[in-house]
Design an enzyme around this catalytic site. Sequence first.
Site, PDB file in Angstrom:
ATOM      1  N   LYS A  91       0.861  -1.193   0.000  1.00 47.56           N
ATOM      2  CA  LYS A  91       0.000   0.000   0.000  1.00 47.56           C
ATOM      3  C   LYS A  91       0.882   1.222   0.000  1.00 47.56           C
ATOM      4  O   LYS A  91       1.816   1.323   0.791  1.00 47.56           O
ATOM      5  CB  LYS A  91      -0.878   0.001   1.265  1.00 47.56           C
ATOM      6  CG  LYS A  91      -1.823   1.190   1.335  1.00 47.56           C
ATOM      7  CD  LYS A  91      -3.082   0.941   0.550  1.00 47.56           C
ATOM      8  CE  LYS A  91      -3.875   2.193   0.250  1.00 47.56           C
ATOM      9  NZ  LYS A  91      -3.429   2.949  -0.948  1.00 47.56           N
ATOM     10  N   LYS A 115       5.431   3.397   8.406  1.00 46.82           N
ATOM     11  CA  LYS A 115       4.256   4.265   8.548  1.00 46.82           C
ATOM     12  C   LYS A 115       2.976   3.427   8.596  1.00 46.82           C
ATOM     13  O   LYS A 115       2.129   3.592   9.479  1.00 46.82           O
ATOM     14  CB  LYS A 115       4.202   5.232   7.356  1.00 46.82           C
ATOM     15  CG  LYS A 115       3.041   6.208   7.396  1.00 46.82           C
ATOM     16  CD  LYS A 115       2.798   6.896   6.045  1.00 46.82           C
ATOM     17  CE  LYS A 115       4.056   7.530   5.483  1.00 46.82           C
ATOM     18  NZ  LYS A 115       3.754   8.449   4.345  1.00 46.82           N
ATOM     19  N   LYS A 127       5.423   1.750  -3.070  1.00 48.08           N
ATOM     20  CA  LYS A 127       5.384   3.100  -3.655  1.00 48.08           C
ATOM     21  C   LYS A 127       5.672   2.981  -5.138  1.00 48.08           C
ATOM     22  O   LYS A 127       6.352   2.048  -5.565  1.00 48.08           O
ATOM     23  CB  LYS A 127       6.459   3.983  -3.017  1.00 48.08           C
ATOM     24  CG  LYS A 127       6.208   5.457  -3.183  1.00 48.08           C
ATOM     25  CD  LYS A 127       5.304   5.968  -2.080  1.00 48.08           C
ATOM     26  CE  LYS A 127       4.862   7.390  -2.290  1.00 48.08           C
ATOM     27  NZ  LYS A 127       4.156   7.905  -1.092  1.00 48.08           N
ATOM     28  N   GLY A 166      -2.678   8.330  -4.272  1.00 48.84           N
ATOM     29  CA  GLY A 166      -2.036   9.553  -4.724  1.00 48.84           C
ATOM     30  C   GLY A 166      -0.759   9.871  -3.967  1.00 48.84           C
ATOM     31  O   GLY A 166      -0.460   9.294  -2.919  1.00 48.84           O
ATOM     32  N   ASP A 167       0.002  10.770  -4.539  1.00 47.11           N
ATOM     33  CA  ASP A 167       1.174  11.382  -3.890  1.00 47.11           C
ATOM     34  C   ASP A 167       1.441  12.650  -4.705  1.00 47.11           C
ATOM     35  O   ASP A 167       0.512  13.155  -5.361  1.00 47.11           O
ATOM     36  CB  ASP A 167       2.379  10.419  -3.905  1.00 47.11           C
ATOM     37  CG  ASP A 167       3.509  10.881  -2.978  1.00 47.11           C
ATOM     38  OD1 ASP A 167       3.395  10.705  -1.759  1.00 47.11           O
ATOM     39  OD2 ASP A 167       4.510  11.451  -3.471  1.00 47.11           O
ATOM     40  N   THR A 210      -4.566  13.505   5.133  1.00 44.83           N
ATOM     41  CA  THR A 210      -3.152  13.656   5.490  1.00 44.83           C
ATOM     42  C   THR A 210      -2.939  14.958   6.260  1.00 44.83           C
ATOM     43  O   THR A 210      -2.293  14.980   7.315  1.00 44.83           O
ATOM     44  CB  THR A 210      -2.262  13.622   4.230  1.00 44.83           C
ATOM     45  OG1 THR A 210      -2.636  12.500   3.442  1.00 44.83           O
ATOM     46  CG2 THR A 210      -0.800  13.518   4.605  1.00 44.83           C
ATOM     47  N   SER A 378      -6.852   5.808   3.636  1.00 44.56           N
ATOM     48  CA  SER A 378      -6.894   4.912   2.476  1.00 44.56           C
ATOM     49  C   SER A 378      -7.291   3.498   2.916  1.00 44.56           C
ATOM     50  O   SER A 378      -8.067   2.816   2.236  1.00 44.56           O
ATOM     51  CB  SER A 378      -5.515   4.847   1.806  1.00 44.56           C
ATOM     52  OG  SER A 378      -5.311   5.947   0.955  1.00 44.56           O
TER      53      SER A 378
HETATM   54  P1  NDP Z   1       0.911  17.762  -4.350  1.00 47.18           P
HETATM   55  O1  NDP Z   1       1.397  17.383  -5.690  1.00 47.18           O
HETATM   56  O2  NDP Z   1      -0.540  17.961  -4.111  1.00 47.18           O
HETATM   57  O3  NDP Z   1       1.664  19.045  -3.827  1.00 47.18           O
HETATM   58  C1  NDP Z   1       3.047  19.091  -3.731  1.00 47.18           C
HETATM   59  C2  NDP Z   1       3.466  20.471  -3.263  1.00 47.18           C
HETATM   60  O4  NDP Z   1       4.869  20.463  -2.971  1.00 47.18           O
HETATM   61  C3  NDP Z   1       3.266  21.530  -4.330  1.00 47.18           C
HETATM   62  O5  NDP Z   1       3.034  22.750  -3.715  1.00 47.18           O
HETATM   63  C4  NDP Z   1       4.608  21.506  -5.051  1.00 47.18           C
HETATM   64  O6  NDP Z   1       4.891  22.688  -5.741  1.00 47.18           O
HETATM   65  C5  NDP Z   1       5.557  21.297  -3.905  1.00 47.18           C
HETATM   66  N1  NDP Z   1       6.765  20.606  -4.398  1.00 47.18           N
HETATM   67  C6  NDP Z   1       6.820  19.421  -5.036  1.00 47.18           C
HETATM   68  N2  NDP Z   1       8.079  19.105  -5.374  1.00 47.18           N
HETATM   69  C7  NDP Z   1       8.818  20.120  -4.934  1.00 47.18           C
HETATM   70  C8  NDP Z   1      10.204  20.387  -4.992  1.00 47.18           C
HETATM   71  N3  NDP Z   1      11.068  19.537  -5.580  1.00 47.18           N
HETATM   72  N4  NDP Z   1      10.634  21.539  -4.408  1.00 47.18           N
HETATM   73  C9  NDP Z   1       9.756  22.400  -3.816  1.00 47.18           C
HETATM   74  N5  NDP Z   1       8.429  22.178  -3.740  1.00 47.18           N
HETATM   75  C10 NDP Z   1       7.971  21.072  -4.295  1.00 47.18           C
HETATM   76  O7  NDP Z   1       1.478  16.614  -3.382  1.00 47.18           O
HETATM   77  P2  NDP Z   1       1.011  16.225  -1.908  1.00 47.18           P
HETATM   78  O8  NDP Z   1       0.533  17.413  -1.183  1.00 47.18           O
HETATM   79  O9  NDP Z   1       0.138  15.039  -2.021  1.00 47.18           O
HETATM   80  O10 NDP Z   1       2.395  15.722  -1.284  1.00 47.18           O
HETATM   81  C11 NDP Z   1       3.268  16.566  -0.557  1.00 47.18           C
HETATM   82  C12 NDP Z   1       4.170  15.718   0.327  1.00 47.18           C
HETATM   83  O11 NDP Z   1       3.386  14.960   1.243  1.00 47.18           O
HETATM   84  C13 NDP Z   1       5.038  14.683  -0.405  1.00 47.18           C
HETATM   85  O12 NDP Z   1       6.264  14.539   0.286  1.00 47.18           O
HETATM   86  C14 NDP Z   1       4.241  13.400  -0.271  1.00 47.18           C
HETATM   87  O13 NDP Z   1       5.055  12.270  -0.385  1.00 47.18           O
HETATM   88  C15 NDP Z   1       3.711  13.571   1.139  1.00 47.18           C
HETATM   89  N6  NDP Z   1       2.511  12.797   1.494  1.00 47.18           N
HETATM   90  C16 NDP Z   1       1.380  12.844   0.738  1.00 47.18           C
HETATM   91  C17 NDP Z   1       0.260  12.142   1.128  1.00 47.18           C
HETATM   92  C18 NDP Z   1      -1.029  12.223   0.396  1.00 47.18           C
HETATM   93  O14 NDP Z   1      -2.001  11.640   0.865  1.00 47.18           O
HETATM   94  N7  NDP Z   1      -1.124  12.926  -0.720  1.00 47.18           N
HETATM   95  C19 NDP Z   1       0.291  11.271   2.323  1.00 47.18           C
HETATM   96  C20 NDP Z   1       1.515  11.352   3.071  1.00 47.18           C
HETATM   97  C21 NDP Z   1       2.577  12.068   2.643  1.00 47.18           C
HETATM   98  P3  NDP Z   1       4.676  22.755  -7.340  1.00 47.18           P
HETATM   99  O15 NDP Z   1       3.204  22.832  -7.545  1.00 47.18           O
HETATM  100  O16 NDP Z   1       5.423  23.949  -7.760  1.00 47.18           O
HETATM  101  O17 NDP Z   1       5.273  21.490  -7.892  1.00 47.18           O
HETATM  102  O1  2IT Z   2       3.072   8.874   1.476  1.00 41.43           O
HETATM  103  C1  2IT Z   2       1.919   8.451   1.661  1.00 41.43           C
HETATM  104  O2  2IT Z   2       1.591   7.909   2.726  1.00 41.43           O
HETATM  105  C2  2IT Z   2       0.926   8.642   0.603  1.00 41.43           C
HETATM  106  N1  2IT Z   2       1.237   9.223  -0.431  1.00 41.43           N
HETATM  107  C3  2IT Z   2      -0.463   8.071   0.757  1.00 41.43           C
HETATM  108  C4  2IT Z   2      -0.472   6.613   0.417  1.00 41.43           C
HETATM  109  C5  2IT Z   2      -1.829   5.958   0.376  1.00 41.43           C
HETATM  110  O3  2IT Z   2      -1.831   4.768   0.016  1.00 41.43           O
HETATM  111  O4  2IT Z   2      -2.840   6.562   0.686  1.00 41.43           O
END
Ligand code: NDP
Ligand code: 2IT
Length: 446
Positions: A91, A115, A127, A166-167, A210, A378
């Site tokens: 997952k 996690k 992943k 998603g991520d 999240t 999830s």
């Molecule tokens: P999104 O794509 O929705 O948003 C990502 C954000 O981070 C955007 O504002 C983006 O800016 C910025 N960003 C991405 N890459 C970079 C970079 N190299 N340098 C600076 N800023 C950057 O992603 P999420 O919000 O889903 O994910 C954000 C973080 O949270 C990640 O680390 C992800 O692994 C983690 N995460 C996500 C989960 C989820 O459920 N979605 C769960 C747990 C963790 P820009 O638009 O300019 O690219």
């Molecule tokens: O980093 C993470 O935990 C996620 N992007 C969410 C993973 C999920 O299966 O919901």
Amino acid sequence: MSDYAQRVLDDLKVRYAHEPEFIQAATEILTTLKPVIDKNAEKYEAAGLLERFVEPERIITFRVPWVDDAGKVQVNRGYRVQFNSAIGPYKGGLRLHPSVNQSILKFLGFEQILKNSLTGLPIGGGKGGSDFDPKGKSDNEVMRFCQSFMTELYKYIGADVDVPAGDIGVGAREVGYFYGQYKRITNLYEGVLTGKGLTWGGSLGRKQATGYGLCYLTRAMLEANGKQVAGKTVVVSGSGNVAIYAAEKITEMGGKVVAMSDSNGYIHDPNGVNLDVIKQIKEVERKRIKEYVERVDGATYTEGCRGIWTIPCQIALPCATQNELNEESAKALIANGVEAVGEGANMPSTIEATEAFQKAGVLFAPGKAANAGGVACSALEMTQNSMRLSWTMEEVDQKLQGIMVGIFNKVAEAAAEYATPGDYVAGANIAGFLKVADAMLAQGAV
Ligand code: NDP
Ligand code: 2IT
């Protein structure tokens, strides 16, 4: 570090010298697991437990050809790292970003094992993703890419096998295209992906989970240390899914968010960020955050991401990406009086930054505990899909709150029992690891 863990880490550093993010995550994890590994060294070593733990069960890589709007064939690389299935089906999310490579997906998959274990739910770690860049692509291009990606990936996933989500770069739109293609090829209507739309099997609350979960855990950490969220100034990096809903919930809890960013720069709004404007720019228009200053008086925009950490705050929530917060940024935050850091992103703080926070007595919640609300929700979506019913927002949110407080308690207890009280980095790694290690030992040399 224990001799056994040190040997496994040394070996890993040689074999995967070209995978810096994976080595960074493995170094932090193996170093902090020392007390439990020392205690069980003989048993673990005889079972080759750590050697198995650091090696993914399977990595699938494949070509993703797709046709752009000009009729030209483009090619990207697709991956799925199926890291560990000891406690449940693989997952974890799919990331679409030009930086994606095997090292980044292995670090993310490795973190995901622990996690997912911390959530207390039956999910293994995985992943995947691609170096495809959704930015600047039309809707149709994104759809054709997603269909091509799934045309290969479908062979390796399933509701009881591996459940992506998603991520970065993957939200409801992309999950929809992936799901449609999976269903078309397999003829199965099953919970093979999470983060689905609400009319076709998605869970209420998953979009927010999240960010909300991050705030529930950060609040629990503050309260356990005699502090609170209300009245605090907050800086949230990023402006994607995690950042937006972290900002929403922390505001509801009485915090004041004064800065947010994207990969180009950051906005500072001393009056408190207007989230409706951020949502309009980012979720609806898919534009850059600098637009914000055109729409809100009193806000400023600065190019470059790292400067956001020089804005004074008591709570910092890094919600963008790995290694976005280095030692210099940590020192700036500490000098400005930061009290708590909650990692919404995966591994946003470098090892040096984490150490600086801990040394300065800043409360520090590592990503694998703090951002576990997304994957936990999830897993709740998977449960609802299996039961063929859906829970209300209140039911999901109640469960999410219980899970996040439960994670904080587990992490704090493991820190106190095996490491140093308040060392939530060690606590999260240890509490997550013990459950997985137990399952791996029980299942034999597989
Ligand atoms: P999104 O794509 O929705 O948003 C990502 C954000 O981070 C955007 O504002 C983006 O800016 C910025 N960003 C991405 N890459 C970079 C970079 N190299 N340098 C600076 N800023 C950057 O992603 P999420 O919000 O889903 O994910 C954000 C973080 O949270 C990640 O680390 C992800 O692994 C983690 N995460 C996500 C989960 C989820 O459920 N979605 C769960 C747990 C963790 P820009 O638009 O300019 O690219
Ligand atoms: O980093 C993470 O935990 C996620 N992007 C969410 C993973 C999920 O299966 O919901």
